[in-house]
Scaffold this active site. Structure first.
Site, PDB file in Angstrom:
ATOM      1  CG  HIS A  30      89.112  11.509  77.854  1.00  0.00           C
ATOM      2  ND1 HIS A  30      89.815  10.957  78.898  1.00  0.00           N
ATOM      3  CD2 HIS A  30      88.241  10.554  77.464  1.00  0.00           C
ATOM      4  CE1 HIS A  30      89.359   9.735  79.125  1.00  0.00           C
ATOM      5  NE2 HIS A  30      88.424   9.450  78.255  1.00  0.00           N
TER       6      HIS A  30
HETATM    7  P1  TYD Z   1      84.145   7.496  77.324  1.00  0.00           P
HETATM    8  O1  TYD Z   1      84.632   8.548  78.277  1.00  0.00           O
HETATM    9  O2  TYD Z   1      83.943   7.906  75.908  1.00  0.00           O
HETATM   10  O3  TYD Z   1      85.070   6.230  77.387  1.00  0.00           O
HETATM   11  P2  TYD Z   1      86.674   6.132  77.163  1.00  0.00           P
HETATM   12  O4  TYD Z   1      87.161   7.521  76.964  1.00  0.00           O
HETATM   13  O5  TYD Z   1      87.207   5.587  78.419  1.00  0.00           O
HETATM   14  O6  TYD Z   1      86.890   5.267  75.988  1.00  0.00           O
HETATM   15  O7  TYD Z   1      82.784   6.936  77.911  1.00  0.00           O
HETATM   16  C1  TYD Z   1      81.894   6.130  77.162  1.00  0.00           C
HETATM   17  C2  TYD Z   1      80.494   6.308  77.719  1.00  0.00           C
HETATM   18  O8  TYD Z   1      80.402   5.841  79.055  1.00  0.00           O
HETATM   19  C3  TYD Z   1      80.043   7.765  77.744  1.00  0.00           C
HETATM   20  O9  TYD Z   1      78.676   7.798  77.366  1.00  0.00           O
HETATM   21  C4  TYD Z   1      80.152   8.182  79.181  1.00  0.00           C
HETATM   22  C5  TYD Z   1      79.947   6.877  79.929  1.00  0.00           C
HETATM   23  N1  TYD Z   1      80.717   6.791  81.190  1.00  0.00           N
HETATM   24  C6  TYD Z   1      80.044   6.835  82.402  1.00  0.00           C
HETATM   25  O10 TYD Z   1      78.813   6.972  82.462  1.00  0.00           O
HETATM   26  N2  TYD Z   1      80.768   6.726  83.553  1.00  0.00           N
HETATM   27  C7  TYD Z   1      82.112   6.587  83.545  1.00  0.00           C
HETATM   28  O11 TYD Z   1      82.753   6.476  84.625  1.00  0.00           O
HETATM   29  C8  TYD Z   1      82.806   6.548  82.267  1.00  0.00           C
HETATM   30  C9  TYD Z   1      84.300   6.410  82.208  1.00  0.00           C
HETATM   31  C10 TYD Z   1      82.049   6.656  81.131  1.00  0.00           C
END
Ligand code: TYD
Length: 138
Positions: free
Chosen positions: A52
């Site tokens: 992303h």
């Molecule tokens: P995600 O954005 O998919 O993680 P990454 O891209 O860093 O691997 O996030 C995983 C889950 O955690 C998703 O359900 C959203 C939640 N989340 C939060 O609630 N707060 C945050 O600051 C982040 C980064 C994720």
């Protein structure tokens, strides 16, 4: 002037006979005030996280334990950076596409950000990212 899209960082170490202590201060060691931190662990070697870009959030990634890699895509240039030292990190500006992968079994990836979490500012579609990042250049 070209804005910085990513930059490797080194943090002050205060090691002595008792062990190591690494300091990361908002506005000093990272180029923003820290509003959010989260950490990622338990990701298998084949997993790709991230995928992303963010319209508002800037990040600093630090592999405080173990190793991982991050692929940074600005829309014009792609670079892979290995994160393998607890006193080093990488700063990522807004509007860069990132993918974190190749996690070692013991990897703990610490992430700092200038913004609170807001899913609306995440771009999770690569074509949309390219569209928005190229709009900025017009
Ligand atoms: P995600 O954005 O998919 O993680 P990454 O891209 O860093 O691997 O996030 C995983 C889950 O955690 C998703 O359900 C959203 C939640 N989340 C939060 O609630 N707060 C945050 O600051 C982040 C980064 C994720």
């Amino acid at each position: 002037m070209e804005t910085i899209q990513y930059k490797k960082l080194k943090f002050p170490q205060h090691g002595d006979s008792r062990g190591h202590l690494v300091v990361v201060e908002g506005g000093k060691d990272v180029p923003f005030d820290i509003k959010r931190m989260f950490y990622i662990y338990g990701s298998d070697k084949g997993v790709v996280r991230g995928r992303h870009a963010n319209r508002k959030s800037e990040f600093v990634l630090i592999n405080v334990k173990g190793t991982s890699k991050v692929k940074i895509d600005t829309g014009k240039k792609v670079e892979v950076v290995s994160l393998d030292r607890p006193h080093e990190g990488i700063y990522l500006s807004r509007m860069v596409w990132k993918e974190m992968y190749d996690f070692s079994e013991d990897a703990v990836l610490l992430v700092l950000s200038n913004e609170h979490y807001d899913p609306e500012e995440y771009i999770r579609d690569y074509e949309q990212f390219l569209y928005e990042v190229n709009q900025k250049d017009v």
